[in-house]
Design a protein around this motif. Structure first.
Motif, PDB file in Angstrom:
ATOM      1  N   ILE A 154       0.856  -1.180   0.000  1.00 42.86           N
ATOM      2  CA  ILE A 154       0.000   0.000   0.000  1.00 42.86           C
ATOM      3  C   ILE A 154       0.892   1.231   0.000  1.00 42.86           C
ATOM      4  N   THR A 155       0.704   2.095  -0.999  1.00 46.31           N
ATOM      5  CA  THR A 155       1.573   3.254  -1.165  1.00 46.31           C
ATOM      6  C   THR A 155       0.742   4.490  -1.446  1.00 46.31           C
ATOM      7  N   GLU A 156       1.036   5.593  -0.761  1.00 45.61           N
ATOM      8  CA  GLU A 156       0.428   6.863  -1.116  1.00 45.61           C
ATOM      9  C   GLU A 156       1.096   7.375  -2.382  1.00 45.61           C
ATOM     10  N   VAL A 157       0.288   7.868  -3.319  1.00 41.59           N
ATOM     11  CA  VAL A 157       0.815   8.381  -4.584  1.00 41.59           C
ATOM     12  C   VAL A 157       0.401   9.837  -4.761  1.00 41.59           C
ATOM     13  N   ASP A 158       1.259  10.609  -5.422  1.00 39.83           N
ATOM     14  CA  ASP A 158       1.037  12.056  -5.543  1.00 39.83           C
ATOM     15  C   ASP A 158       0.225  12.369  -6.792  1.00 39.83           C
ATOM     16  N   LEU A 159      -1.030  11.913  -6.773  1.00 42.17           N
ATOM     17  CA  LEU A 159      -1.937  12.140  -7.891  1.00 42.17           C
ATOM     18  C   LEU A 159      -3.023  13.120  -7.472  1.00 42.17           C
ATOM     19  N   GLY A 160      -3.459  13.916  -8.422  1.00 50.96           N
ATOM     20  CA  GLY A 160      -4.571  14.826  -8.205  1.00 50.96           C
ATOM     21  C   GLY A 160      -5.783  14.391  -9.007  1.00 50.96           C
ATOM     22  N   ILE A 161      -6.958  14.382  -8.378  1.00 52.90           N
ATOM     23  CA  ILE A 161      -8.201  14.000  -9.049  1.00 52.90           C
ATOM     24  C   ILE A 161      -8.829  15.241  -9.678  1.00 52.90           C
ATOM     25  N   VAL A 162      -9.189  15.133 -10.945  1.00 53.51           N
ATOM     26  CA  VAL A 162      -9.930  16.172 -11.661  1.00 53.51           C
ATOM     27  C   VAL A 162     -11.224  15.544 -12.156  1.00 53.51           C
ATOM     28  N   ILE A 175      -2.952  15.123 -22.460  1.00 54.46           N
ATOM     29  CA  ILE A 175      -3.104  14.769 -21.047  1.00 54.46           C
ATOM     30  C   ILE A 175      -2.875  13.271 -20.909  1.00 54.46           C
ATOM     31  N   ASP A 176      -1.967  12.904 -20.015  1.00 52.23           N
ATOM     32  CA  ASP A 176      -1.620  11.493 -19.835  1.00 52.23           C
ATOM     33  C   ASP A 176      -2.056  11.046 -18.439  1.00 52.23           C
ATOM     34  N   PRO A 177      -3.320  10.669 -18.254  1.00 60.69           N
ATOM     35  CA  PRO A 177      -3.813  10.330 -16.918  1.00 60.69           C
ATOM     36  C   PRO A 177      -3.359   8.945 -16.471  1.00 60.69           C
ATOM     37  N   THR A 178      -3.216   8.786 -15.177  1.00 63.48           N
ATOM     38  CA  THR A 178      -2.948   7.455 -14.621  1.00 63.48           C
ATOM     39  C   THR A 178      -4.171   6.571 -14.767  1.00 63.48           C
ATOM     40  N   PHE A 179      -5.350   7.159 -14.613  1.00 57.02           N
ATOM     41  CA  PHE A 179      -6.587   6.436 -14.878  1.00 57.02           C
ATOM     42  C   PHE A 179      -7.686   7.426 -15.185  1.00 57.02           C
ATOM     43  N   VAL A 180      -8.721   6.944 -15.888  1.00 57.12           N
ATOM     44  CA  VAL A 180      -9.951   7.690 -16.147  1.00 57.12           C
ATOM     45  C   VAL A 180     -11.107   6.779 -15.764  1.00 57.12           C
ATOM     46  N   ARG A 181     -12.091   7.323 -15.089  1.00 55.86           N
ATOM     47  CA  ARG A 181     -13.248   6.498 -14.762  1.00 55.86           C
ATOM     48  C   ARG A 181     -14.539   7.253 -15.031  1.00 55.86           C
ATOM     49  N   THR A 182     -15.544   6.501 -15.428  1.00 55.75           N
ATOM     50  CA  THR A 182     -16.900   7.025 -15.548  1.00 55.75           C
ATOM     51  C   THR A 182     -17.639   6.683 -14.271  1.00 55.75           C
ATOM     52  N   THR A 183     -18.230   7.684 -13.630  1.00 52.13           N
ATOM     53  CA  THR A 183     -18.898   7.480 -12.357  1.00 52.13           C
ATOM     54  C   THR A 183     -20.394   7.295 -12.560  1.00 52.13           C
ATOM     55  N   HIS A 191     -16.971  12.238 -15.330  1.00 54.60           N
ATOM     56  CA  HIS A 191     -15.740  11.469 -15.489  1.00 54.60           C
ATOM     57  C   HIS A 191     -14.683  12.025 -14.542  1.00 54.60           C
ATOM     58  N   ASP A 192     -13.998  11.133 -13.839  1.00 56.38           N
ATOM     59  CA  ASP A 192     -12.874  11.519 -12.995  1.00 56.38           C
ATOM     60  C   ASP A 192     -11.593  11.016 -13.648  1.00 56.38           C
ATOM     61  N   PHE A 193     -10.543  11.818 -13.564  1.00 58.62           N
ATOM     62  CA  PHE A 193      -9.245  11.306 -14.003  1.00 58.62           C
ATOM     63  C   PHE A 193      -8.167  11.776 -13.042  1.00 58.62           C
ATOM     64  N   ALA A 194      -7.062  11.040 -13.023  1.00 60.37           N
ATOM     65  CA  ALA A 194      -5.967  11.319 -12.104  1.00 60.37           C
ATOM     66  C   ALA A 194      -4.693  11.632 -12.879  1.00 60.37           C
ATOM     67  N   VAL A 195      -4.043  12.721 -12.506  1.00 58.78           N
ATOM     68  CA  VAL A 195      -2.752  13.090 -13.087  1.00 58.78           C
ATOM     69  C   VAL A 195      -1.794  13.441 -11.952  1.00 58.78           C
ATOM     70  N   GLU A 196      -0.515  13.438 -12.253  1.00 59.38           N
ATOM     71  CA  GLU A 196       0.456  13.914 -11.277  1.00 59.38           C
ATOM     72  C   GLU A 196       0.099  15.341 -10.874  1.00 59.38           C
ATOM     73  N   ARG A 197       0.194  15.624  -9.578  1.00 66.61           N
ATOM     74  CA  ARG A 197      -0.170  16.960  -9.115  1.00 66.61           C
ATOM     75  C   ARG A 197       0.674  18.041  -9.791  1.00 66.61           C
ATOM     76  N   THR A 198       1.898  17.705 -10.131  1.00 68.40           N
ATOM     77  CA  THR A 198       2.753  18.682 -10.813  1.00 68.40           C
ATOM     78  C   THR A 198       2.239  19.016 -12.205  1.00 68.40           C
ATOM     79  N   GLN A 199       1.331  18.197 -12.736  1.00 66.10           N
ATOM     80  CA  GLN A 199       0.789  18.403 -14.080  1.00 66.10           C
ATOM     81  C   GLN A 199      -0.600  19.028 -14.068  1.00 66.10           C
TER      82      GLN A 199
END
Length: 377
Positions: A154-162, A175-183, A191-199
């Protein structure tokens, strides 16, 4: 029953954030204003609006908006036992989840009370869980303590949800998201997606160039309230069970937080008993508040009917169509009342939105079985 694992030494959670309070890089954009009032919402560190809160909500009706929800914490659960590990602990069926599967999940105590809430997406063999920042410490601590002999990390990752709300086809190619999901919720397309917070700033610019402007968390909260989607600390309490928030439970083809046909997990007995034999003592409903009152209602306030406490007020927000609205936990015998009162220095009148008044419940399978045993028709 879920398998028992002998204890082993737990590995520490990899931490990528420092002790300072989080502030999104998008808060430095023109017009960005943070929610300054004390709030039960997970809202610190991101924009509540960008200068035109009701206009930002209107934009959802015309096309789409992007909402910075990067205050949420994200963890990655990886390892060959990750799917079985999460499946044994949480309310969603995850042991056979396909790559790209997304849903919400709950963690319950042994009595079925809701302790933690998160969204989950599978990416390959890994699972990403994002959650309100205020549950991160206790939720990750619980997961870590339950690893035992499982092959899980289990690891905390520095991703931001948009979150993109409204008419949407696909993200800009750059945009290169770690994941995209339809809610799957009872609201507008989401739709939610996650990218590095620096991006985050770069992603916001690309979305803006594609005709998807930023909107604040107020716009998201208005849509969430209208959809009947609770946020744990704001809308529920220490006694809340899943059936009190009916829109978190799988029904038909909807994928919500609680799967009713999966194997054992902590608190499942309560879920099964209420589903088959009874009904919850309270329900989460949408309230229409009197907009002519001099002040705003305060989340956590008592809701009164004829001088009796009948509920608790949750998330409160001004909606571009309906004015002030709120979620509330109400006793069932108060749901059909003509008028309720929000307690406070200046009581505020409220009524339950008719779409949240349940239809006459059908006979439960368990009740039918008991009636047969008693020889009743």
């Amino acid at each position: 029953m879920a398998p028992y694992y002998a204890p082993r030494e737990a590995t520490s959670i990899g931490c990528v954030t420092n002790s300072n309070a989080y502030r999104s890089p998008l808060l430095s954009l023109p017009g960005a204003q943070e929610l300054t009032d004390e709030s039960l919402l997970d809202a610190k560190g991101v924009a509540w609006h960008y200068g035109n809160p009701l206009g930002e909500q209107r934009e959802i009706e015309r096309s789409a908006v992007a909402i910075d929800r990067s205050q949420r914490k994200v963890i990655k659960v990886s390892g060959e036992d990750a799917a079985e590990f999460l499946n044994n602990l949480l309310t969603q069926k995850l042991d056979d989840a396909a790559d790209g599967f997304s849903s919400s999940v709950l963690d319950l105590d042994i009595q079925g009370h809701i302790l933690h809430q998160a969204d989950v997406t599978r990416v390959g063999a890994d699972f990403y869980l994002d959650m309100p920042s205020y549950v991160f410490a206790t939720f990750t601590d619980f997961l870590q303590k339950m690893i035992f002999w499982s092959k899980v990390e289990i690891t905390e990752v520095d991703l931001g949800i948009v979150t993109v709300l409204g008419s949407f086809s696909e993200l800009p190619a750059d945009i290169d998201p770690t994941f995209v999901r339809t809610t799957d919720w009872d609201g507008v397309q989401r739709h939610d997606f996650a990218v590095e917070r620096t991006q985050l700033r770069a992603a916001a610019k690309l979305l803006g160039d594609a005709g998807i402007p930023l909107a604040g968390l107020m716009a998201f909260t208005a849509e969430r309230v209208r959809a009947g989607e609770p946020e744990l600390r704001a809308d529920l309490d220490e006694k809340s069970i899943p059936h009190e928030a009916p829109r978190v439970i799988n029904r038909g083809n909807t994928i919500r937080a609680v799967h009713l046909e999966k194997g054992c997990y902590r608190g499942q007995e309560t879920v099964g008993r209420v589903e088959n034999l009874g009904r919850s003592p309270r329900l989460l409903v949408l309230l229409q508040l009197d907009g002519s009152s001099p002040g705003d209602a305060t989340p956590g306030s008592e809701i009164m009917l004829n001088g009796r406490k009948v509920g608790r007020l949750g998330s409160v927000v001004h909606d571009s169509d309906y004015g002030p609205i709120a979620l509330a936990l109400l006793k069932r015998n108060a749901i059909g009342a003509d008028e309720l009162a929000i307690d406070g220095e200046s009581p505020i009148s409220a009524t339950v939105d008719p779409d949240f008044i349940p239809k006459e419940e059908e006979s439960k399978a368990g009740r039918e079985a008991i009636a047969k045993l008693r020889g009743q028709d």
